[in-house]
Design a protein around this motif. Structure first.
Motif, PDB file in Angstrom:
ATOM      1  N   ASP A  59       0.832  -1.215   0.000  1.00 11.57           N
ATOM      2  CA  ASP A  59       0.000   0.000   0.000  1.00 11.57           C
ATOM      3  C   ASP A  59       0.862   1.259   0.000  1.00 11.57           C
ATOM      4  O   ASP A  59       0.609   2.206  -0.746  1.00 11.57           O
ATOM      5  CB  ASP A  59      -0.936   0.015   1.206  1.00 11.57           C
ATOM      6  CG  ASP A  59      -1.986  -1.077   1.111  1.00 11.57           C
ATOM      7  OD1 ASP A  59      -2.295  -1.488  -0.032  1.00 11.57           O
ATOM      8  OD2 ASP A  59      -2.497  -1.507   2.164  1.00 11.57           O
ATOM      9  N   GLU A  60       1.875   1.248   0.845  1.00 10.38           N
ATOM     10  CA  GLU A  60       2.778   2.405   0.926  1.00 10.38           C
ATOM     11  C   GLU A  60       3.559   2.561  -0.381  1.00 10.38           C
ATOM     12  O   GLU A  60       3.771   3.676  -0.857  1.00 10.38           O
ATOM     13  CB  GLU A  60       3.741   2.228   2.108  1.00 10.38           C
ATOM     14  CG  GLU A  60       4.665   3.396   2.337  1.00 10.38           C
ATOM     15  CD  GLU A  60       3.974   4.648   2.828  1.00 10.38           C
ATOM     16  OE1 GLU A  60       4.657   5.689   2.914  1.00 10.38           O
ATOM     17  OE2 GLU A  60       2.770   4.624   3.120  1.00 10.38           O
ATOM     18  N   ALA A  61       3.970   1.449  -0.958  1.00 10.87           N
ATOM     19  CA  ALA A  61       4.718   1.498  -2.217  1.00 10.87           C
ATOM     20  C   ALA A  61       3.864   2.082  -3.338  1.00 10.87           C
ATOM     21  O   ALA A  61       4.345   2.914  -4.124  1.00 10.87           O
ATOM     22  CB  ALA A  61       5.199   0.103  -2.602  1.00 10.87           C
ATOM     23  N   ARG A  62       2.598   1.707  -3.386  1.00 12.71           N
ATOM     24  CA  ARG A  62       1.701   2.258  -4.418  1.00 12.71           C
ATOM     25  C   ARG A  62       1.482   3.753  -4.222  1.00 12.71           C
ATOM     26  O   ARG A  62       1.452   4.520  -5.181  1.00 12.71           O
ATOM     27  CB  ARG A  62       0.356   1.526  -4.386  1.00 12.71           C
ATOM     28  CG  ARG A  62       0.462   0.075  -4.731  1.00 12.71           C
ATOM     29  CD  ARG A  62      -0.345  -0.261  -5.966  1.00 12.71           C
ATOM     30  NE  ARG A  62      -0.277  -1.703  -6.224  1.00 12.71           N
ATOM     31  CZ  ARG A  62       0.538  -2.231  -7.113  1.00 12.71           C
ATOM     32  NH1 ARG A  62       1.328  -1.490  -7.818  1.00 12.71           N
ATOM     33  NH2 ARG A  62       0.550  -3.540  -7.287  1.00 12.71           N
ATOM     34  N   ARG A  63       1.322   4.165  -2.959  1.00 14.77           N
ATOM     35  CA  ARG A  63       1.142   5.595  -2.659  1.00 14.77           C
ATOM     36  C   ARG A  63       2.381   6.394  -3.063  1.00 14.77           C
ATOM     37  O   ARG A  63       2.283   7.436  -3.720  1.00 14.77           O
ATOM     38  CB  ARG A  63       0.861   5.788  -1.164  1.00 14.77           C
ATOM     39  CG  ARG A  63       0.487   7.212  -0.780  1.00 14.77           C
ATOM     40  CD  ARG A  63       0.303   7.369   0.708  1.00 14.77           C
ATOM     41  NE  ARG A  63       1.549   7.224   1.449  1.00 14.77           N
ATOM     42  CZ  ARG A  63       2.511   8.163   1.524  1.00 14.77           C
ATOM     43  NH1 ARG A  63       2.368   9.302   0.877  1.00 14.77           N
ATOM     44  NH2 ARG A  63       3.598   7.949   2.227  1.00 14.77           N
ATOM     45  N   LEU A  64       3.548   5.867  -2.711  1.00 14.65           N
ATOM     46  CA  LEU A  64       4.800   6.547  -3.051  1.00 14.65           C
ATOM     47  C   LEU A  64       5.054   6.510  -4.555  1.00 14.65           C
ATOM     48  O   LEU A  64       5.654   7.445  -5.101  1.00 14.65           O
ATOM     49  CB  LEU A  64       5.965   5.921  -2.284  1.00 14.65           C
ATOM     50  CG  LEU A  64       5.946   6.192  -0.777  1.00 14.65           C
ATOM     51  CD1 LEU A  64       6.992   5.342  -0.069  1.00 14.65           C
ATOM     52  CD2 LEU A  64       6.183   7.665  -0.491  1.00 14.65           C
TER      53      LEU A  64
END
Length: 103
Positions: A59-64
């Motif tokens: 999730d964090e990777a997609r946001r970043l």
């Protein structure tokens, strides 16, 4: 030993005598610094997205990843990157993040 060369912080070139060229040099320097900041921010966002993907936080990777893509688009709108270069960078970044998340 005393060197006759100017320190490294000074410009390597002589100052122009023509007013328009002096102004042009000032403009070029401010544009160079602005472009450098934009490029640096863009690369930092890319690295953060890859780091999050390597850590396994999808999730964090997609946001970043979305943030990094926004920075790349900003670089295009500011004239720092060509639009095709930006498209290539975004595609490669997305493939890399997807590969790290999935496997």
């Amino acid at each position: 030993l005393v060197s006759s060369r100017p320190p490294k912080t000074e410009s390597r070139f002589r100052m122009a005598n023509i007013k328009s060229q002096i102004k042009r040099n000032r403009q070029n320097e401010s544009a160079r610094r602005r472009n450098q900041a934009i490029r640096s921010e863009m690369k930092t966002r890319e690295k953060k997205a890859i780091a999050a993907a390597e850590a396994g936080d999808a999730d964090e990777a997609r946001r970043l990843l979305r943030e990094a893509q926004k920075r790349i688009d900003t670089a295009v709108s500011n004239g720092v990157l060509h639009k095709r270069t930006a498209a290539r960078r975004k595609a490669r970044l997305e493939h890399r993040v997807d590969a790290l998340i999935s496997g």
